[in-house]
Design a protein around this motif. Structure first.
Motif, PDB file in Angstrom:
ATOM      1  N   GLU A 154       0.958  -1.183   0.021  1.00  0.00           N
ATOM      2  CA  GLU A 154      -0.134   0.109   0.241  1.00  0.00           C
ATOM      3  C   GLU A 154       0.703   1.147  -0.062  1.00  0.00           C
ATOM      4  O   GLU A 154       0.709   2.210   0.962  1.00  0.00           O
ATOM      5  N   GLU A 189      -9.901   4.755   9.368  1.00  0.00           N
ATOM      6  CA  GLU A 189     -11.217   4.928   8.635  1.00  0.00           C
ATOM      7  C   GLU A 189     -11.063   4.885   7.178  1.00  0.00           C
ATOM      8  O   GLU A 189     -12.146   5.316   6.653  1.00  0.00           O
ATOM      9  N   ASN A 190     -10.078   4.718   6.511  1.00  0.00           N
ATOM     10  CA  ASN A 190     -10.081   4.327   5.147  1.00  0.00           C
ATOM     11  C   ASN A 190     -10.741   5.955   4.414  1.00  0.00           C
ATOM     12  O   ASN A 190     -11.246   5.840   3.401  1.00  0.00           O
ATOM     13  N   THR A 204     -14.401   8.276   0.999  1.00  0.00           N
ATOM     14  CA  THR A 204     -13.952   6.864   1.692  1.00  0.00           C
ATOM     15  C   THR A 204     -13.427   6.125   0.377  1.00  0.00           C
ATOM     16  O   THR A 204     -13.873   6.475  -0.796  1.00  0.00           O
ATOM     17  N   TYR A 205     -12.280   5.325   0.814  1.00  0.00           N
ATOM     18  CA  TYR A 205     -11.623   4.499  -0.292  1.00  0.00           C
ATOM     19  C   TYR A 205     -11.634   2.956   0.018  1.00  0.00           C
ATOM     20  O   TYR A 205     -11.632   2.627   1.390  1.00  0.00           O
ATOM     21  N   LYS A 206     -11.394   2.102  -0.805  1.00  0.00           N
ATOM     22  CA  LYS A 206     -11.243   0.674  -0.414  1.00  0.00           C
ATOM     23  C   LYS A 206     -10.206   0.080  -1.364  1.00  0.00           C
ATOM     24  O   LYS A 206     -10.261   0.301  -2.630  1.00  0.00           O
ATOM     25  N   LEU A 207      -9.026  -0.419  -0.959  1.00  0.00           N
ATOM     26  CA  LEU A 207      -7.828  -1.137  -1.538  1.00  0.00           C
ATOM     27  C   LEU A 207      -8.258  -2.522  -1.614  1.00  0.00           C
ATOM     28  O   LEU A 207      -8.509  -3.347  -0.813  1.00  0.00           O
ATOM     29  N   GLU A 208      -7.791  -3.164  -2.664  1.00  0.00           N
ATOM     30  CA  GLU A 208      -7.939  -4.729  -3.062  1.00  0.00           C
ATOM     31  C   GLU A 208      -6.553  -5.141  -3.808  1.00  0.00           C
ATOM     32  O   GLU A 208      -5.848  -4.312  -4.166  1.00  0.00           O
ATOM     33  N   ILE A 213      -8.805  -0.299  -6.562  1.00  0.00           N
ATOM     34  CA  ILE A 213      -9.073   0.865  -5.695  1.00  0.00           C
ATOM     35  C   ILE A 213     -10.433   1.401  -6.291  1.00  0.00           C
ATOM     36  O   ILE A 213     -10.797   1.485  -7.406  1.00  0.00           O
ATOM     37  N   SER A 214     -11.384   1.799  -5.188  1.00  0.00           N
ATOM     38  CA  SER A 214     -12.704   2.276  -5.533  1.00  0.00           C
ATOM     39  C   SER A 214     -12.938   3.331  -4.616  1.00  0.00           C
ATOM     40  O   SER A 214     -12.273   3.187  -3.352  1.00  0.00           O
ATOM     41  N   SER A 216     -15.757   6.168  -2.638  1.00  0.00           N
ATOM     42  CA  SER A 216     -17.073   6.205  -2.606  1.00  0.00           C
ATOM     43  C   SER A 216     -17.463   7.668  -1.565  1.00  0.00           C
ATOM     44  O   SER A 216     -16.568   8.084  -0.777  1.00  0.00           O
TER      45      SER A 216
END
Length: 270
Positions: A154, A189-190, A204-208, A213-214, A216
């Motif tokens: 990351e 809290e991303n 907010t974000y989300k890593l995979e 990445i996405s 929202s």
């Protein structure tokens, strides 16, 4: 008869001598496992004396690492780097010694480094719960709580990403623009925070895996903006479309599929 008694006694002694050795070896294995859970990992500060902490300071993370090769601790305290020695013992015992700091001049707004150094000086035991590390003294509430971060994973988070190009066009700061366009991915809290040219932005974000990445819940403040070279709506559309990213050194590209980058950013170390 004497030979039989001697043989039996020898067998009993051998049995007892093997038992403690095996237990000792088992205990050593347990301690080694415990040690490996805390060493060679980057521990990023989350709480200090019960207070939540934003670990991102001056483009770096307030954190430390225990290096097994020479039992050295190295870390970053918010303005200065620190270093010293550590000792681990049975029962999750830990102590830090001969801790030193570099001599950078720090502003008054910087994190109070002395508080962190005092915590390290007081610590005598630790507890690991999942990916969290608690540093304690006695049986008190934790002095500090840290989060484990893979040092090689990351690389996109906790960095100040300044916008360089948008849809292939170079971006320059307008004369009437308050500050440059940027964003930062916060570990806490991303969260996404940044500036879109006139308004502050958040979300907010989300890593995979595989650099997926996405984003929202992206939103901006509601300032009335003068004419700017960059259309804020177009910039925010980037976060709506992005589904992957690439990093090359200090250059970040936000992409959708395998198209040319939607936007390109440069890491700035403040």
């Amino acid at each position: 008869m004497k030979l039989k008694i001697f043989t039996l006694a020898f067998a009993v002694m051998a049995l007892y001598s093997c038992g403690p050795t095996q237990n000792k070896e088992k205990n050593n294995t347990t301690n080694a496992t415990n040690d490996s859970a805390i060493t060679e990992a980057q521990w990023v500060l989350q709480q200090l004396e019960g207070e939540d902490i934003d670990p991102s300071k001056n483009g770096k993370l307030i954190s430390f690492t225990l290096n097994t090769k020479d039992n050295k601790v190295t870390g970053y305290a918010g303005c200065n780097s620190f270093f010293g020695n550590y000792t681990l013992g049975a029962g999750n015992r830990i102590s830090f010694s001969t801790l030193g700091l570099t001599k950078m001049a720090c502003s008054e707004d910087d994190f109070k480094e002395s508080e962190l150094m005092n915590v390290l000086d007081m610590t005598d035991n630790y507890r690991i719960n999942g990916n969290q590390l608690e540093l304690n003294v006695g049986k008190r509430a934790p002095l500090a709580i840290f989060k484990k971060v893979d040092k090689n994973a990351e690389p996109i988070v906790e960095k100040y990403w300044k916008l360089k190009t948008l849809e292939g066009k170079d971006v320059k700061m307008s004369k009437n623009q308050e500050k440059e366009i940027y964003f930062t991915l916060k570990m806490n809290e991303n969260r996404v925070v940044g500036f879109a040219g006139c308004n502050g932005m958040s979300g907010t974000y989300k890593l995979e895996e595989r650099n997926r990445i996405s984003f929202s819940q992206m939103a901006t403040t509601m300032m009335a903006c003068p004419d700017l070279d960059v259309n804020e709506a177009e910039f925010l559309k980037v976060f709506e479309l992005t589904d992957n990213y690439t990093i090359n050194g200090d250059t970040l590209s936000l992409n959708v599929g395998r198209r040319a980058p939607l936007a390109v950013f440069e890491a700035v170390y403040l």
